[in-house]
Design an enzyme around this catalytic site. Structure first.
Site, PDB file in Angstrom:
ATOM      1  N   HIS A 148       2.431  -0.967   8.320  1.00  0.00           N
ATOM      2  CA  HIS A 148       2.651  -0.465   7.095  1.00  0.00           C
ATOM      3  C   HIS A 148       1.623   0.505   6.963  1.00  0.00           C
ATOM      4  O   HIS A 148       0.640   0.638   7.521  1.00  0.00           O
ATOM      5  CB  HIS A 148       2.806  -1.499   6.076  1.00  0.00           C
ATOM      6  N   HIS A 197       6.225  -5.665   3.733  1.00  0.00           N
ATOM      7  CA  HIS A 197       6.507  -4.330   3.292  1.00  0.00           C
ATOM      8  C   HIS A 197       6.324  -3.427   4.659  1.00  0.00           C
ATOM      9  O   HIS A 197       5.602  -3.914   5.436  1.00  0.00           O
ATOM     10  CB  HIS A 197       5.293  -4.012   2.067  1.00  0.00           C
ATOM     11  N   HIS A 211      -4.219   3.567   2.748  1.00  0.00           N
ATOM     12  CA  HIS A 211      -4.637   3.168   4.283  1.00  0.00           C
ATOM     13  C   HIS A 211      -3.501   3.078   5.062  1.00  0.00           C
ATOM     14  O   HIS A 211      -2.171   3.007   4.540  1.00  0.00           O
ATOM     15  CB  HIS A 211      -5.249   1.621   3.796  1.00  0.00           C
ATOM     16  N   HIS A 243      -4.190 -11.646   0.468  1.00  0.00           N
ATOM     17  CA  HIS A 243      -3.616 -11.024  -0.881  1.00  0.00           C
ATOM     18  C   HIS A 243      -2.838 -11.972  -1.460  1.00  0.00           C
ATOM     19  O   HIS A 243      -2.446 -12.988  -0.945  1.00  0.00           O
ATOM     20  CB  HIS A 243      -2.700 -10.128  -0.091  1.00  0.00           C
ATOM     21  N   TYR A 252     -10.096  -4.696   4.983  1.00  0.00           N
ATOM     22  CA  TYR A 252      -9.869  -3.090   4.895  1.00  0.00           C
ATOM     23  C   TYR A 252     -11.361  -2.728   5.426  1.00  0.00           C
ATOM     24  O   TYR A 252     -12.223  -3.143   5.033  1.00  0.00           O
ATOM     25  CB  TYR A 252      -9.744  -2.710   3.409  1.00  0.00           C
ATOM     26  N   GLU A 262      -6.613  -1.009   7.756  1.00  0.00           N
ATOM     27  CA  GLU A 262      -6.306  -2.359   7.520  1.00  0.00           C
ATOM     28  C   GLU A 262      -5.932  -3.285   8.798  1.00  0.00           C
ATOM     29  O   GLU A 262      -5.051  -2.760   9.595  1.00  0.00           O
ATOM     30  CB  GLU A 262      -5.498  -2.680   6.445  1.00  0.00           C
TER      31      GLU A 262
END
Length: 304
Positions: A148, A197, A211, A243, A252, A262
Site C-alpha cells: 500500500h 488498506h 511512505h 499500529h 518505518y 514500511e
C-alpha cells in the site's frame, strides 16, 4: 468492474546506484529492466513485470499504478473521473514499460494515478507448478510484494470522495477531529481488495508521499527485517511496533534518498460489508503507534 490492487509505485531517487543497494541488497527486490535513468524492480512473489520504478533525479512520488479487472473497465472509470471533475488522459501501450493501455488521472491532491488492465506477466520466483514455499536464494529481507501507499492531501474529504465515488474503494478506518457530523476528516484508510488498506491519505500538502509499504508474513519477519536494517545501517524512523489503525505490525525506515518505506504484517481482512472504524484526533498517537502512543515530529513532517 473493480480495481484489484496496487500495481506499481514510481518514485524519484537522488542516486540510482546507491538506491539499488537499498532496494536490492537490503530489501531483496530483483532488477527486471533498465532504461536511461530508470530501474524497474519486482519482489519475488509478484506475477507482473515490475512493482517499483526508481527514477534518478530528486525525491518523491512520480505516480501510482492500480490494476483493474478488465480493459473494458477503463472507459467507465475515465467517464466517472471526468464527471467528478479531475483531469484525465489516455495512456498507450508502451508509455510504461510492459504495461498496456490505460487511463491517467490527476487526483484532487495533485497525485498521478494510472489505471490499467494489461501488463506483461513474468511469474514469481517459485512458479505455479508444485511451487516451493519460498525461493532459496532470497536476498536481504526478501520482501514478497508491495502492499500500500500513504499520501498527503490538503483536502482529505475530496480525495476520499474520489476513491469512493470514482474507484469504488471503501474506508476501513478514518481519523476525525471529533465524532459526529461536525468532525473534520484528518485521514482515511481505504481498500479495494480484502486488506486493511490499499491506499491511505492524511491531511498535509498536496502531491507528497508519506511512505509506500511491503507486506511481510508475520511479526517474526518484521523483527528479522529490523535486524537487517541495523546490519545495513538503514535509517529507521519508528519500530518495530504495532499500529492501532489496521492492527498491523510495522517498521518505518528511509531509503538513501529519504523516501520513507514500511514493512507491514498482519492486520485484519476486509469485505464489502466491512463497517468503517473511527478514531478521534485525541487518540491519534495510539491509533498510529498503539504500544508507544507517541508520534515523533519526523513522522508527521518528513515527506517527499
Amino acid at each position: 468492474m473493480s480495481v484489484m490492487r496496487l500495481g506499481y509505485v514510481h518514485t524519484r531517487v537522488t542516486d540510482l546506484a546507491e538506491s539499488l543497494k537499498h532496494y536490492h541488497e537490503t530489501l531483496g527486490m530483483q532488477v527486471v529492466a533498465e532504461e536511461p535513468g530508470k530501474v524497474f524492480l519486482k519482489a519475488w512473489d509478484e506475477y507482473d513485470h515490475h512493482s517499483v520504478v526508481l527514477e534518478e533525479g530528486g525525491v518523491g512520488l512520480v505516480k501510482l499504478g492500480y490494476k483493474v479487472e478488465r480493459s473494458a473497465d477503463l472507459e467507465d472509470y475515465e467517464k466517472r473521473a471526468q464527471q467528478f471533475g479531475v483531469l484525465t488522459e489516455r495512456m498507450s501501450k508502451g508509455d510504461n514499460l510492459a504495461v498496456g493501455d490505460g487511463v491517467r488521472l490527476v487526483l484532487p491532491s495533485d497525485h498521478v494515478v494510472e489505471l490499467y488492465a494489461d501488463v506483461e506477466q513474468t511469474g514469481t520466483a517459485t512458479g505455479v507448478l508444485n511451487p516451493e514455499a519460498w525461493p532459496r536464494d532470497l536476498v536481504g529481507v526478501g520482501v514478497p510484494r508491495i502492499d500500500h501507499t500513504l499520501i498527503t492531501a490538503e483536502d482529505p474529504v475530496a480525495v476520499e470522495r474520489f476513491f469512493s465515488e470514482v474507484l469504488d474503494f471503501r474506508a476501513s478506518e478514518r481519523v476525525v477531529t471529533e465524532p459526529g457530523e461536525d468532525g473534520d476528516l484528518l485521514g482515511s484508510w481505504m481498500f479495494c481488495s480484502n486488506t486493511p488498506h490499499d491506499i491511505a491519505f492524511i491531511k498535509g500538502p498536496n502531491g507528497k508521499l508519506h511512505h509506500f509499504a511491503y507486506q511481510l508474513a508475520d511479526w517474526s519477519e518484521i523483527l528479522r527485517a529490523g535486524d537487517l536494517f541495523a546490519m545495513d545501517d538503514v535509517s529507521v524512523d519508528v519500530g518495530p511496533t504495532r499500529h492501532g489503525i489496521t492492527r498491523g505490525t510495522t517498521i518505518y525506515f528511509f531509503d538513501p534518498s529519504g523516501n520513507r518505506n514500511e514493512v507491514f504484517a498482519g492486520g485484519y481482512m476486509t469485505f464489502p460489508d466491512f463497517p468503517t472504524i473511527t478514531w478521534t484526533a485525541d487518540e491519534l498517537a495510539k491509533g498510529i503507534f498503539y504500544i508507544g502512543r507517541e508520534l515523533n515530529e519526523r513522522f508527521t513532517s518528513v515527506l517527499t
